[in-house]
Scaffold this motif. Structure first.
Motif, PDB file in Angstrom:
ATOM      1  N   ALA B  38       0.861  -1.184   0.000  1.00  0.00           N
ATOM      2  CA  ALA B  38       0.000   0.000   0.000  1.00  0.00           C
ATOM      3  C   ALA B  38       0.889   1.223   0.000  1.00  0.00           C
ATOM      4  CB  ALA B  38      -0.903   0.003   1.243  1.00  0.00           C
ATOM      5  N   ALA B  39       0.367   2.343  -0.469  1.00  0.00           N
ATOM      6  CA  ALA B  39       1.075   3.611  -0.347  1.00  0.00           C
ATOM      7  C   ALA B  39       0.725   4.226   1.000  1.00  0.00           C
ATOM      8  CB  ALA B  39       0.659   4.557  -1.467  1.00  0.00           C
ATOM      9  N   LEU B  40       1.612   5.096   1.497  1.00  0.00           N
ATOM     10  CA  LEU B  40       1.331   5.810   2.747  1.00  0.00           C
ATOM     11  C   LEU B  40       1.287   7.301   2.458  1.00  0.00           C
ATOM     12  CD1 LEU B  40       3.739   3.876   5.168  1.00  0.00           C
ATOM     13  CD2 LEU B  40       1.255   3.588   4.942  1.00  0.00           C
ATOM     14  N   LEU B  41       0.220   7.936   2.891  1.00  0.00           N
ATOM     15  CA  LEU B  41       0.026   9.366   2.684  1.00  0.00           C
ATOM     16  C   LEU B  41      -0.224  10.032   4.029  1.00  0.00           C
ATOM     17  CD1 LEU B  41      -2.347   9.175  -0.424  1.00  0.00           C
ATOM     18  CD2 LEU B  41       0.081   9.741  -0.420  1.00  0.00           C
ATOM     19  N   ARG B  42       0.235  11.266   4.158  1.00  0.00           N
ATOM     20  CA  ARG B  42       0.095  11.968   5.432  1.00  0.00           C
ATOM     21  C   ARG B  42      -0.821  13.170   5.316  1.00  0.00           C
ATOM     22  NH1 ARG B  42       5.273  12.162   8.986  1.00  0.00           N
ATOM     23  NH2 ARG B  42       4.690   9.970   8.809  1.00  0.00           N
ATOM     24  N   LEU B  43      -1.845  13.208   6.132  1.00  0.00           N
ATOM     25  CA  LEU B  43      -2.730  14.365   6.204  1.00  0.00           C
ATOM     26  C   LEU B  43      -2.190  15.315   7.267  1.00  0.00           C
ATOM     27  CD1 LEU B  43      -4.559  11.784   5.314  1.00  0.00           C
ATOM     28  CD2 LEU B  43      -6.473  13.293   5.841  1.00  0.00           C
ATOM     29  N   ALA B  44      -2.593  16.577   7.205  1.00  0.00           N
ATOM     30  CA  ALA B  44      -2.229  17.512   8.254  1.00  0.00           C
ATOM     31  C   ALA B  44      -3.214  17.364   9.411  1.00  0.00           C
ATOM     32  CB  ALA B  44      -2.251  18.938   7.708  1.00  0.00           C
ATOM     33  N   ALA B  45      -2.843  17.876  10.581  1.00  0.00           N
ATOM     34  CA  ALA B  45      -3.734  17.810  11.738  1.00  0.00           C
ATOM     35  C   ALA B  45      -5.033  18.539  11.410  1.00  0.00           C
ATOM     36  CB  ALA B  45      -3.051  18.455  12.941  1.00  0.00           C
ATOM     37  N   GLY B  46      -6.151  17.992  11.843  1.00  0.00           N
ATOM     38  CA  GLY B  46      -7.430  18.654  11.643  1.00  0.00           C
ATOM     39  C   GLY B  46      -8.029  18.469  10.266  1.00  0.00           C
ATOM     40  N   GLU B  47      -7.443  17.545   9.503  1.00  0.00           N
ATOM     41  CA  GLU B  47      -7.981  17.287   8.169  1.00  0.00           C
ATOM     42  C   GLU B  47      -8.680  15.927   8.119  1.00  0.00           C
ATOM     43  OE1 GLU B  47      -5.239  19.594   4.881  1.00  0.00           O
ATOM     44  OE2 GLU B  47      -4.552  17.643   5.567  1.00  0.00           O
ATOM     45  N   ASP B  48      -9.712  15.827   7.271  1.00  0.00           N
ATOM     46  CA  ASP B  48     -10.327  14.539   6.944  1.00  0.00           C
ATOM     47  C   ASP B  48      -9.856  14.112   5.565  1.00  0.00           C
ATOM     48  OD1 ASP B  48     -11.765  14.085   9.249  1.00  0.00           O
ATOM     49  OD2 ASP B  48     -13.561  15.106   8.530  1.00  0.00           O
ATOM     50  N   LEU B  49      -9.894  12.789   5.353  1.00  0.00           N
ATOM     51  CA  LEU B  49      -9.572  12.231   4.041  1.00  0.00           C
ATOM     52  C   LEU B  49     -10.802  12.291   3.145  1.00  0.00           C
ATOM     53  CD1 LEU B  49      -7.774  10.399   2.154  1.00  0.00           C
ATOM     54  CD2 LEU B  49      -8.958   8.472   3.229  1.00  0.00           C
ATOM     55  N   ALA B  50     -10.635  12.759   1.909  1.00  0.00           N
ATOM     56  CA  ALA B  50     -11.687  12.677   0.892  1.00  0.00           C
ATOM     57  C   ALA B  50     -11.248  11.636  -0.123  1.00  0.00           C
ATOM     58  CB  ALA B  50     -11.882  14.033   0.216  1.00  0.00           C
ATOM     59  N   VAL B  51     -12.143  10.716  -0.472  1.00  0.00           N
ATOM     60  CA  VAL B  51     -11.775   9.641  -1.397  1.00  0.00           C
ATOM     61  C   VAL B  51     -12.893   9.408  -2.399  1.00  0.00           C
ATOM     62  CG1 VAL B  51     -12.540   7.909   0.287  1.00  0.00           C
ATOM     63  CG2 VAL B  51     -11.096   7.203  -1.613  1.00  0.00           C
ATOM     64  N   SER B  52     -12.492   9.276  -3.666  1.00  0.00           N
ATOM     65  CA  SER B  52     -13.468   9.089  -4.734  1.00  0.00           C
ATOM     66  C   SER B  52     -12.872   8.212  -5.815  1.00  0.00           C
ATOM     67  CB  SER B  52     -13.822  10.455  -5.316  1.00  0.00           C
ATOM     68  OG  SER B  52     -14.684  10.290  -6.408  1.00  0.00           O
ATOM     69  N   THR B  53     -13.697   7.386  -6.443  1.00  0.00           N
ATOM     70  CA  THR B  53     -13.185   6.486  -7.477  1.00  0.00           C
ATOM     71  C   THR B  53     -13.983   6.668  -8.761  1.00  0.00           C
ATOM     72  OG1 THR B  53     -12.406   4.217  -7.840  1.00  0.00           O
ATOM     73  CG2 THR B  53     -14.598   4.442  -6.932  1.00  0.00           C
ATOM     74  N   ASP B  54     -13.318   6.504  -9.886  1.00  0.00           N
ATOM     75  CA  ASP B  54     -13.893   6.844 -11.174  1.00  0.00           C
ATOM     76  C   ASP B  54     -13.220   5.989 -12.246  1.00  0.00           C
ATOM     77  OD1 ASP B  54     -15.862   8.510 -12.137  1.00  0.00           O
ATOM     78  OD2 ASP B  54     -14.439   9.928 -12.949  1.00  0.00           O
ATOM     79  N   ALA B  55     -13.990   5.538 -13.238  1.00  0.00           N
ATOM     80  CA  ALA B  55     -13.416   4.652 -14.246  1.00  0.00           C
ATOM     81  C   ALA B  55     -13.693   5.140 -15.662  1.00  0.00           C
ATOM     82  CB  ALA B  55     -13.974   3.239 -14.076  1.00  0.00           C
ATOM     83  N   LEU B  56     -12.717   4.956 -16.545  1.00  0.00           N
ATOM     84  CA  LEU B  56     -12.899   5.170 -17.989  1.00  0.00           C
ATOM     85  C   LEU B  56     -12.729   3.822 -18.669  1.00  0.00           C
ATOM     86  CD1 LEU B  56     -12.756   8.246 -17.587  1.00  0.00           C
ATOM     87  CD2 LEU B  56     -11.264   8.359 -19.556  1.00  0.00           C
ATOM     88  N   VAL B  57     -13.751   3.414 -19.416  1.00  0.00           N
ATOM     89  CA  VAL B  57     -13.754   2.094 -20.030  1.00  0.00           C
ATOM     90  C   VAL B  57     -13.740   2.227 -21.559  1.00  0.00           C
ATOM     91  CG1 VAL B  57     -15.096  -0.045 -20.288  1.00  0.00           C
ATOM     92  CG2 VAL B  57     -14.986   1.100 -18.061  1.00  0.00           C
ATOM     93  N   GLU B  58     -12.867   1.455 -22.199  1.00  0.00           N
ATOM     94  CA  GLU B  58     -12.783   1.450 -23.665  1.00  0.00           C
ATOM     95  C   GLU B  58     -14.131   1.047 -24.261  1.00  0.00           C
ATOM     96  OE1 GLU B  58      -9.905  -1.323 -25.117  1.00  0.00           O
ATOM     97  OE2 GLU B  58     -10.373  -0.934 -27.216  1.00  0.00           O
TER      98      GLU B  58
END
Lengths: 313, 313
Positions: B38-58
């Motif tokens: 997995a990758a590791l990412l760091r948020l700043a204090a007082g932040e929430d994570l926003a996550v969204s997924t999207d696909a492009l299909v041939e």
């Protein structure tokens, strides 16, 4: 009933409803779940985000006629969460991108979602968002989000010469189950990963998704080291040898190259915790199978191979 | 050269190398990038994570013969990051799941990755991980990770009766470009989203990905309200009407239903900032196009429709 009879938005609502009813959409970390442009998840202070993505594609990783839809969903979720386990992360949530053909039976998607949702709930990894699109073949892409204490994540690259190599549980069972068309016994080792991340004296860690030989290879390359493995020490499930004999399968091949066991393969410093201590701390079978060497490459001692000498697998 | 000539691991390495050389793999938030479970990412204090997924299909969202591979990559990244923009989040990183047929030309994947990487660098949304698998058709699934100050995320559900409705930039340009086979002019409005999230008096927000009518519909349903829109006020790119006339396209249809403009559609409380203030704060064209009503449904005033009266679009 086929997907094209429902339409995109009705199908999205249906999937949401199924997941909600299964208790698979809520969790402590979920600030905002399914339904907006993005989900919002909250990490605790001092944690980093762990993120990993994984796909199951029809015709490559599964066939509808060979497997119950719920089993496909469960396997997809197991694969995704196993990556978090390998980092020592706790799950925050999972997002699901589904591509599916308009002629697909709605019942298959229902079953798939039930499998995903059941595993999501069991492992406290709520489904927090997703994407739905047409596709010629069904494909399920899961992105797993987790949290790990800063500086404590387990990495592939942390093995050193002299480390002992250990594995949780047993290997080969998933490949055997696949060969005889039984549901896979595999589960992500989330709890074990979190405990390992908290211990001192642990080196590198990876989950066994492609098979012991391949995944150990990844770990060795990432760490710039080699390994010697005693194939006779690799733990297998109870009754494995006789089941393999009945099904005319090579047990060593299944344990080394089978894949999808989702056990954790990790290294421990020479002065790190013993096999017995690890077994007690993890509450799980743990087996020492070899050691890390400065000399690169993977050498294995295989009694079955005849000579009993060290050789490249 | 086709993908099958390279093999899985060589292709993964090639993609990594391309992304790294394009300067698209590093960022302030990246603790651990491509290469581990997995990758590791760091948020700043007082932040929430926003996550969204999207696909492009041939075959659904793109065709290789109709579009440069880099343009496909750029569009995929724009779609993914636009969801972060709509929440007011700053990008932390993006993970890429690629499914591709063994017979696909390596040059196409190279171009695709260059498009992804260029956009990733431009928007400071580094590529931090991914997954590669076979598939009958190519499909690109991106999961965008962002951070937003706790309690400040923009939501679809926050519109109230009496809010004014505004839109950034111009609409219809992407649909026109698609119709005449030009590259899309769209870009994710990340900066505008972040500024909006910091202002007071802002209501709901969504990005215009499916078309104004569809996306405004999502916002209205999520907020449990309705809207009246003056179609004559919808901003369009310079020269839009004459270009539509030359291409025999209905300009109103393109602005309402075109999609992929990735502008932000948002509401402002009646006492919230004025159009002029917003324009200055966002450093961007901003146009008021209607207002939120307690009465549900979307009603539009269209001069082109003849009567000039309010009607359902």
């Amino acid at each position: 009933v086929e997907l094209r009879d429902l339409g995109e938005f009705a199908l999205i609502e249906r999937i949401e409803r199924l997941a909600r009813r299964a208790g698979a959409t809520r969790g402590r970390a979920v600030v905002l779940g399914i339904g907006d442009d993005a989900a919002l998840l909250r990490l605790a202070a001092g944690e980093d985000l762990a993120v990993s993505t994984d796909a199951l594609v029809e015709g490559v990783h599964f066939r509808w006629r060979d497997e119950a839809p719920a089993s496909i969903g469960r396997r997809a979720m197991t694969a995704a969460l196993s990556d978090l386990a390998a980092m020592g992360a706790r799950p925050l949530g999972v997002v699901v991108a589904l591509a599916a053909p308009p002629r697909l039976a709605v019942a298959r998607v229902d079953g798939l979602v039930r499998g995903l949702a059941g595993a999501a709930r069991r492992h406290r990894a709520p489904l927090v968002g997703g994407n739905l699109t047409r596709g010629e073949r069904t494909a399920i892409t899961l992105t797993a989000l987790g949290a790990v204490r800063r500086g404590r994540a387990l990495r592939r690259s942390a093995a050193r010469a002299g480390d002992r190599i250990l594995v949780t549980g047993a290997l080969g069972g998933a490949a055997l189950a696949r060969a005889v068309r039984r549901p896979s016994p595999a589960r992500p080792r989330l709890e074990a990963g979190r405990i390992l991340a908290g211990l001192s004296g642990i080196g590198a860690c990876i989950d066994v998704s492609d098979g012991l030989a391949a995944d150990l290879g990844h770990l060795l390359r990432a760490s710039g080291v080699g390994a010697e493995i005693d194939a006779g020490c690799i733990p297998t499930p109870r009754g494995f040898a006789s089941a393999c004999a009945r099904a005319r399968l090579d047990p060593l091949r299944l344990t080394l190259a089978g894949g999808e066991d989702y056990e954790l393969l990790f290294t421990v410093r020479s002065r790190g915790p013993s096999e017995a201590t690890l077994r007690r701390r993890l509450g799980l079978a743990v087996r020492e199978i070899g050691c890390i060497t400065a000399r690169r490459g993977l050498r294995g001692l295989s009694r079955q191979a005849g000579g009993g000498g060290w050789a490249h697998f």
